[in-house]
Scaffold this motif. Structure first.
Motif, PDB file in Angstrom:
ATOM      1  N   SER A 174     -34.773 -35.226 -37.053  1.00 33.39           N
ATOM      2  CA  SER A 174     -33.357 -35.337 -37.412  1.00 33.39           C
ATOM      3  C   SER A 174     -32.613 -36.245 -36.440  1.00 33.39           C
ATOM      4  CB  SER A 174     -32.709 -33.944 -37.435  1.00 33.39           C
ATOM      5  OG  SER A 174     -33.346 -33.109 -38.384  1.00 33.39           O
ATOM      6  N   ILE A 175     -32.953 -36.135 -35.152  1.00 33.05           N
ATOM      7  CA  ILE A 175     -32.314 -37.005 -34.159  1.00 33.05           C
ATOM      8  C   ILE A 175     -32.698 -38.461 -34.398  1.00 33.05           C
ATOM      9  CG2 ILE A 175     -32.189 -37.557 -31.698  1.00 33.05           C
ATOM     10  CD1 ILE A 175     -32.623 -34.598 -31.112  1.00 33.05           C
ATOM     11  N   VAL A 176     -33.992 -38.706 -34.640  1.00 34.20           N
ATOM     12  CA  VAL A 176     -34.437 -40.075 -34.913  1.00 34.20           C
ATOM     13  C   VAL A 176     -33.746 -40.624 -36.159  1.00 34.20           C
ATOM     14  CG1 VAL A 176     -36.427 -41.515 -35.514  1.00 34.20           C
ATOM     15  CG2 VAL A 176     -36.659 -39.733 -33.779  1.00 34.20           C
ATOM     16  N   TYR A 177     -33.633 -39.795 -37.186  1.00 32.46           N
ATOM     17  CA  TYR A 177     -32.968 -40.227 -38.419  1.00 32.46           C
ATOM     18  C   TYR A 177     -31.502 -40.566 -38.156  1.00 32.46           C
ATOM     19  CZ  TYR A 177     -31.052 -40.028 -43.156  1.00 32.46           C
ATOM     20  OH  TYR A 177     -30.399 -40.326 -44.327  1.00 32.46           O
ATOM     21  N   ALA A 178     -30.831 -39.728 -37.342  1.00 32.07           N
ATOM     22  CA  ALA A 178     -29.432 -39.996 -37.003  1.00 32.07           C
ATOM     23  C   ALA A 178     -29.297 -41.295 -36.211  1.00 32.07           C
ATOM     24  CB  ALA A 178     -28.859 -38.822 -36.209  1.00 32.07           C
ATOM     25  N   LEU A 179     -30.260 -41.557 -35.330  1.00 34.32           N
ATOM     26  CA  LEU A 179     -30.226 -42.798 -34.552  1.00 34.32           C
ATOM     27  C   LEU A 179     -30.414 -44.014 -35.460  1.00 34.32           C
ATOM     28  CD1 LEU A 179     -32.382 -41.708 -31.472  1.00 34.32           C
ATOM     29  CD2 LEU A 179     -29.901 -42.017 -31.541  1.00 34.32           C
ATOM     30  N   ILE A 180     -31.326 -43.899 -36.420  1.00 36.11           N
ATOM     31  CA  ILE A 180     -31.553 -45.018 -37.345  1.00 36.11           C
ATOM     32  C   ILE A 180     -30.305 -45.286 -38.179  1.00 36.11           C
ATOM     33  CG2 ILE A 180     -32.904 -45.777 -39.342  1.00 36.11           C
ATOM     34  CD1 ILE A 180     -35.268 -44.227 -38.191  1.00 36.11           C
ATOM     35  N   ARG A 181     -29.653 -44.219 -38.627  1.00 37.30           N
ATOM     36  CA  ARG A 181     -28.431 -44.392 -39.421  1.00 37.30           C
ATOM     37  C   ARG A 181     -27.323 -45.047 -38.607  1.00 37.30           C
ATOM     38  NH1 ARG A 181     -26.087 -39.753 -42.979  1.00 37.30           N
ATOM     39  NH2 ARG A 181     -24.809 -41.574 -43.476  1.00 37.30           N
ATOM     40  N   SER A 182     -27.301 -44.763 -37.297  1.00 40.80           N
ATOM     41  CA  SER A 182     -26.238 -45.335 -36.462  1.00 40.80           C
ATOM     42  C   SER A 182     -26.364 -46.844 -36.336  1.00 40.80           C
ATOM     43  CB  SER A 182     -26.260 -44.692 -35.075  1.00 40.80           C
ATOM     44  OG  SER A 182     -27.410 -45.093 -34.352  1.00 40.80           O
ATOM     45  N   ILE A 183     -27.564 -47.392 -36.595  1.00 35.21           N
ATOM     46  CA  ILE A 183     -27.748 -48.843 -36.503  1.00 35.21           C
ATOM     47  C   ILE A 183     -26.882 -49.558 -37.531  1.00 35.21           C
ATOM     48  CG2 ILE A 183     -29.433 -50.715 -36.783  1.00 35.21           C
ATOM     49  CD1 ILE A 183     -31.557 -48.853 -35.712  1.00 35.21           C
ATOM     50  N   LYS A 184     -26.640 -48.919 -38.676  1.00 37.75           N
ATOM     51  CA  LYS A 184     -25.815 -49.543 -39.711  1.00 37.75           C
ATOM     52  C   LYS A 184     -24.395 -49.789 -39.213  1.00 37.75           C
ATOM     53  CE  LYS A 184     -28.352 -47.465 -43.574  1.00 37.75           C
ATOM     54  NZ  LYS A 184     -28.242 -46.606 -44.788  1.00 37.75           N
ATOM     55  N   ARG A 185     -23.959 -48.929 -38.302  1.00 32.56           N
ATOM     56  CA  ARG A 185     -22.597 -49.076 -37.768  1.00 32.56           C
ATOM     57  C   ARG A 185     -22.659 -49.970 -36.535  1.00 32.56           C
ATOM     58  NH1 ARG A 185     -20.483 -43.135 -36.960  1.00 32.56           N
ATOM     59  NH2 ARG A 185     -18.540 -44.270 -36.556  1.00 32.56           N
ATOM     60  N   LYS A 186     -22.916 -51.236 -36.759  1.00 31.00           N
ATOM     61  CA  LYS A 186     -23.155 -52.174 -35.648  1.00 31.00           C
ATOM     62  C   LYS A 186     -21.935 -52.302 -34.740  1.00 31.00           C
ATOM     63  CE  LYS A 186     -24.448 -55.521 -38.389  1.00 31.00           C
ATOM     64  NZ  LYS A 186     -24.641 -54.819 -39.666  1.00 31.00           N
ATOM     65  N   TYR A 187     -20.752 -51.976 -35.282  1.00 33.19           N
ATOM     66  CA  TYR A 187     -19.554 -52.158 -34.478  1.00 33.19           C
ATOM     67  C   TYR A 187     -19.488 -51.182 -33.304  1.00 33.19           C
ATOM     68  CZ  TYR A 187     -17.897 -48.047 -37.008  1.00 33.19           C
ATOM     69  OH  TYR A 187     -17.777 -46.790 -37.536  1.00 33.19           O
ATOM     70  N   ILE A 188     -20.323 -50.125 -33.333  1.00 34.98           N
ATOM     71  CA  ILE A 188     -20.268 -49.169 -32.232  1.00 34.98           C
ATOM     72  C   ILE A 188     -20.866 -49.758 -30.961  1.00 34.98           C
ATOM     73  CG2 ILE A 188     -20.468 -47.249 -33.851  1.00 34.98           C
ATOM     74  CD1 ILE A 188     -23.318 -46.848 -32.927  1.00 34.98           C
ATOM     75  N   PHE A 189     -21.639 -50.837 -31.079  1.00 33.09           N
ATOM     76  CA  PHE A 189     -22.229 -51.462 -29.905  1.00 33.09           C
ATOM     77  C   PHE A 189     -21.314 -52.581 -29.426  1.00 33.09           C
ATOM     78  CE2 PHE A 189     -25.678 -49.680 -32.362  1.00 33.09           C
ATOM     79  CZ  PHE A 189     -26.347 -48.942 -31.399  1.00 33.09           C
ATOM     80  N   PHE A 190     -20.973 -52.538 -28.145  1.00 36.10           N
ATOM     81  CA  PHE A 190     -20.031 -53.512 -27.616  1.00 36.10           C
ATOM     82  C   PHE A 190     -20.594 -54.926 -27.680  1.00 36.10           C
ATOM     83  CE2 PHE A 190     -18.993 -49.493 -25.467  1.00 36.10           C
ATOM     84  CZ  PHE A 190     -17.688 -49.360 -25.894  1.00 36.10           C
ATOM     85  N   GLU A 191     -21.886 -55.073 -27.450  1.00 35.01           N
ATOM     86  CA  GLU A 191     -22.513 -56.386 -27.509  1.00 35.01           C
ATOM     87  C   GLU A 191     -23.811 -56.275 -28.294  1.00 35.01           C
ATOM     88  OE1 GLU A 191     -22.740 -58.538 -23.846  1.00 35.01           O
ATOM     89  OE2 GLU A 191     -21.118 -57.366 -22.952  1.00 35.01           O
ATOM     90  N   ARG A 192     -24.194 -57.373 -28.945  1.00 32.53           N
ATOM     91  CA  ARG A 192     -25.333 -57.302 -29.850  1.00 32.53           C
ATOM     92  C   ARG A 192     -26.655 -57.160 -29.115  1.00 32.53           C
ATOM     93  NH1 ARG A 192     -23.139 -61.535 -34.198  1.00 32.53           N
ATOM     94  NH2 ARG A 192     -22.156 -60.058 -35.617  1.00 32.53           N
ATOM     95  N   GLU A 193     -26.735 -57.616 -27.854  1.00 36.06           N
ATOM     96  CA  GLU A 193     -27.989 -57.402 -27.136  1.00 36.06           C
ATOM     97  C   GLU A 193     -28.226 -55.917 -26.870  1.00 36.06           C
ATOM     98  OE1 GLU A 193     -25.114 -59.242 -24.035  1.00 36.06           O
ATOM     99  OE2 GLU A 193     -25.674 -59.560 -26.123  1.00 36.06           O
ATOM    100  N   ASN A 194     -27.118 -55.115 -26.863  1.00 34.21           N
ATOM    101  CA  ASN A 194     -27.289 -53.665 -26.783  1.00 34.21           C
ATOM    102  C   ASN A 194     -27.993 -53.154 -28.042  1.00 34.21           C
ATOM    103  OD1 ASN A 194     -25.557 -54.376 -24.759  1.00 34.21           O
ATOM    104  ND2 ASN A 194     -24.224 -52.597 -24.980  1.00 34.21           N
ATOM    105  N   LEU A 195     -27.600 -53.710 -29.188  1.00 32.83           N
ATOM    106  CA  LEU A 195     -28.241 -53.346 -30.447  1.00 32.83           C
ATOM    107  C   LEU A 195     -29.719 -53.741 -30.425  1.00 32.83           C
ATOM    108  CD1 LEU A 195     -28.034 -52.317 -33.360  1.00 32.83           C
ATOM    109  CD2 LEU A 195     -27.350 -54.632 -34.049  1.00 32.83           C
ATOM    110  N   PHE A 196     -30.032 -54.862 -29.804  1.00 31.19           N
ATOM    111  CA  PHE A 196     -31.420 -55.320 -29.679  1.00 31.19           C
ATOM    112  C   PHE A 196     -32.271 -54.279 -28.949  1.00 31.19           C
ATOM    113  CE2 PHE A 196     -34.338 -57.385 -26.609  1.00 31.19           C
ATOM    114  CZ  PHE A 196     -35.310 -57.826 -27.499  1.00 31.19           C
ATOM    115  N   VAL A 197     -31.772 -53.773 -27.833  1.00 25.00           N
ATOM    116  CA  VAL A 197     -32.518 -52.765 -27.063  1.00 25.00           C
ATOM    117  C   VAL A 197     -32.624 -51.467 -27.854  1.00 25.00           C
ATOM    118  CG1 VAL A 197     -32.523 -51.393 -24.950  1.00 25.00           C
ATOM    119  CG2 VAL A 197     -31.859 -53.800 -24.869  1.00 25.00           C
TER     120      VAL A 197
END
Length: 685
Positions: free
Chosen positions: A303-326
């Protein structure tokens, strides 16, 4: 600023606690065994023999050359090879891995979240620190995690700062560490390739160029690892890779999923330190209870992994895109190792949970990277509750770490072998990698006694050199004696198609000069020119089995005539037995009644089978005629003990007792079951 400081107090306290638990844990959960002792032995050999020794050495696939051998060699050079140092290195690696994970989160998010990342990692449950996850073991994939996280940190900095030096240094780290341990490829390198490919379409300008470069660096690392440093450093690997052919099975799926509970337990009252012993006990109710708990833990993890994957769709939550990369990189790392373990049968045993150790670090890093301030309050409360349950379960599981060093096994085989070699004035010996702890004896005796490992191979019908050995280690001068050491524990008990491993030794090496028996150890003494081993480095030449003709096989009875009991019905045991249903409260004493078949003898020799389903080892006194004649330990696995008891001429039978020290009459239903059995396997008068 004051508010931030207050919020950092708790994670700092947990970090201090975790460091102390790690330091205590290496001494209570581990000892210097063959897998650890081989490194100072091997490094000394390389320094003495040079490059030629490297080219012929029997490395495993995970050769650890750049990631462990060279760093540890530097440490040994400056600080020596003390046992304390060999064990503490495991705690140092674990703490450094937690440090780099926290530093990465700090660079990506905030200091407070970085501290929490380090605190949660250091608060690992005992089963993860010990023989479940091997987090405190000096030689394990946890060392690769250290180099991998260091490489990811450099990779991230190279993209954010657009720094060529960090890019090159990170590429070197991944290349050398992946060559040292190909496990790095599905855990770090492939996720970097896929993440770089995704970010190529999300970024623009100069950063897009860096992601393109990282895509090709990842491909280069794979080629570099698979071609052994582009052919510059060919190593000799005895065993083929486990992740080479598709072998999907339900067993792999079940064990991979169940292994999650070794790292993430959200049920504080259930201690997974005892899980393997519960399996051995065949107690259906308790096994079912643990399986239900594993399903719950895996469901929460998924469930935690699934929630983390869903959070990727909300790209605006990451201040910089290289954070999204990691973030994507670590999600892919979790999914990648799970897929590899299931599809390629990587984890087909509950004891192989160490192969998915990256899920422990990756999940905690991803959770700590979430935007906690902007998160939905209801979701944040659920995460807080799970964090509290995880910390509670981990802290409770580590209570025994503070009680001191763990009990040793039933007998100290290393000291037995060293004592025998000293008394017989023999320098060379051979024996099982684990049962005899061959490398440990060589290191423990300060290289005055040389013991090399041999492992019985069913395909070969004989004993062969193992991994972490050199073919040059199996030549004994003809003028010197050497010993084959055989124990009655572990792999030394079964050598099919022979009746016993004793016959296997006699068939391969011939009739010895003499044989001596001491407790659970049998010593076969040979002359140097009697050795019969395949020295060829080419493993293909080992596949032809030794010929077996039972007309010519020397029997153990040719050396030790024994009077065997016709079945075990003549032996009775009062006090201990296997549990049939539910919880069994055992007695403090067990009495064994043994008939004397040779009434003219003054001594009865026997092998005693003793086992327990309790992971914690318990000391046991052996009482005969009111006196303690031996002190053993009831292990969590099955072991065989040798016992000699004096008798009077004409005596018909004898009785002896086992007394459990520190016995507790009342046991808890789940964690406190204690069951024992005694079985006399062989008896001679």
């Amino acid at each position: 600023m004051e508010k931030v400081k207050k919020s950092s107090i708790l994670p700092i306290i947990l970090i201090i606690y975790g460091v102390f638990v790690a330091y205590r844990g290496v001494f209570s959960l581990w000892k210097v065994d063959s897998d650890i002792a081989v490194f100072p032995v091997m490094i000394r050999y390389f320094l003495t023999e040079g490059w030629s020794a490297l080219k012929t050495f029997h490395f495993p696939i995970d050769n650890w050359f750049f990631s462990i051998i060279i760093p540890y060699g530097i440490v040994f050079h400056f600080f020596g090879e003390q046992s304390t140092l060999l064990l503490v290195l495991g705690a140092v690696v674990f703490c450094l891995t937690a440090f780099f994970a926290g530093l990465l989160v700090f660079k990506l998010s905030s200091l407070n979240q970085g501290l929490w990342c380090g605190a949660l990692i250091l608060a690992a449950p005992q089963i993860a620190l010990g023989r479940g996850g091997f987090l405190l073991y000096s030689v394990a994939h946890n060392a690769s995690m250290l180099w991998g996280l260091f490489g990811v940190l450099l990779c991230f900095l190279s993209i954010r700062k657009q720094n060529i030096f960090f890019l090159i240094l990170s590429g070197v780290v991944f290349s050398l560490s992946s060559f040292s341990d190909p496990w790095m490829l599905p855990v770090f390198v492939l996720p970097i390739i896929i993440s770089s490919f995704i970010m190529f379409f999300l970024e623009s300008g100069r950063k897009r160029l860096f992601y393109t470069v990282w895509f090709f660096i990842g491909l280069f690392v794979i080629i570099f690892s698979e071609t052994h440093c582009l052919g510059l450093f060919p190593i000799s690997a005895i065993y083929k890779k486990g992740f080479t052919s598709v072998n999907l099975s339900w067993k792999s799926i079940i064990f991979t999923s169940a292994s999650v509970s070794y790292y993430f337990n959200f049920i504080p009252l259930l201690n997974f330190n005892n899980f393997y012993s519960i399996l051995l006990s065949e107690e259906k109710r308790n096994i079912l209870l643990y399986y239900i708990a594993m399903v719950i833990n895996f469901f929460i993890f998924f469930s935690i992994v699934y929630a983390l994957i869903r959070s990727i769709k909300r790209k605006y939550i990451f201040f910089e895109r290289e954070n999204l990369f990691v973030f994507i990189l670590f999600i892919l790392s979790i999914l990648g190792i799970f897929s590899a373990s299931v599809v390629f049968k990587g984890v087909n045993n509950i004891r192989l949970a160490r192969y998915i150790v990256n899920i422990y670090y990756a999940l905690i890093i991803c959770v700590c990277l979430l935007p906690w301030k902007s998160m939905d309050p209801s979701i944040r409360k659920k995460f807080y509750a799970l964090g509290f349950l995880f910390l509670s379960a981990s802290i409770l599981s580590n209570k025994s770490v503070w009680k001191g060093p763990a009990l040793l096994s039933s007998f100290d085989v290393e000291n037995e072998v060293i004592s025998f070699l000293n008394n017989e004035q023999i320098q060379y010996a051979y024996g099982d990698y684990w049962g005899v702890e061959a490398h440990t004896i060589t290191w423990k005796s300060h290289y005055e006694k040389v013991v090399r490992p041999l492992l019985y191979t069913m395909d070969y019908h004989g004993f062969l050199p193992t991994i972490w050995t050199s073919p040059n280690w199996y030549h004994v001068p003809s003028s010197q004696k050497w010993v084959f050491v055989l124990t009655n524990l572990g792999d030394d008990r079964v050598c099919p198609p022979y009746p016993s491993c004793r016959e296997a030794v006699l068939n391969q090496f011939g009739s010895p000069l003499y044989i001596k028996q001491k407790h659970q150890v049998t010593f076969f003494v040979y002359a140097g020119n009697k050795m019969n081993l395949p020295y060829d480095i080419n493993v293909e030449n080992w596949k032809k089995p030794l010929s077996i003709s039972y007309d010519s096989v020397l029997s153990w009875k040719d050396f030790y005539p024994e009077i065997e009991l016709n079945g075990n019905n003549l032996i009775s045991v009062d006090g201990w037995e296997w549990a049939k249903h539910g919880v069994v409260t055992t007695e403090e004493y067990a009495t064994v009644h043994v008939p004397v078949l040779d009434r003219s003898s003054t001594l009865v020799r026997m092998w005693v089978h003793l086992s327990s389903n309790k992971m914690d080892q318990l000391p046991v006194d052996v009482l005969y005629r009111g006196k303690v004649v031996a002190q053993w330990v009831v292990p969590s696995h099955e072991s065989i003990y040798y016992l000699e008891l004096p008798i009077e001429p004409g005596q018909n039978s004898l009785d002896y007792q086992f007394h459990i020290l520190n016995y507790k009459a009342k046991q808890k239903p789940v964690n406190g079951i204690r069951m024992y059995r005694v079985k006399v396997l062989d008896h001679g008068g």
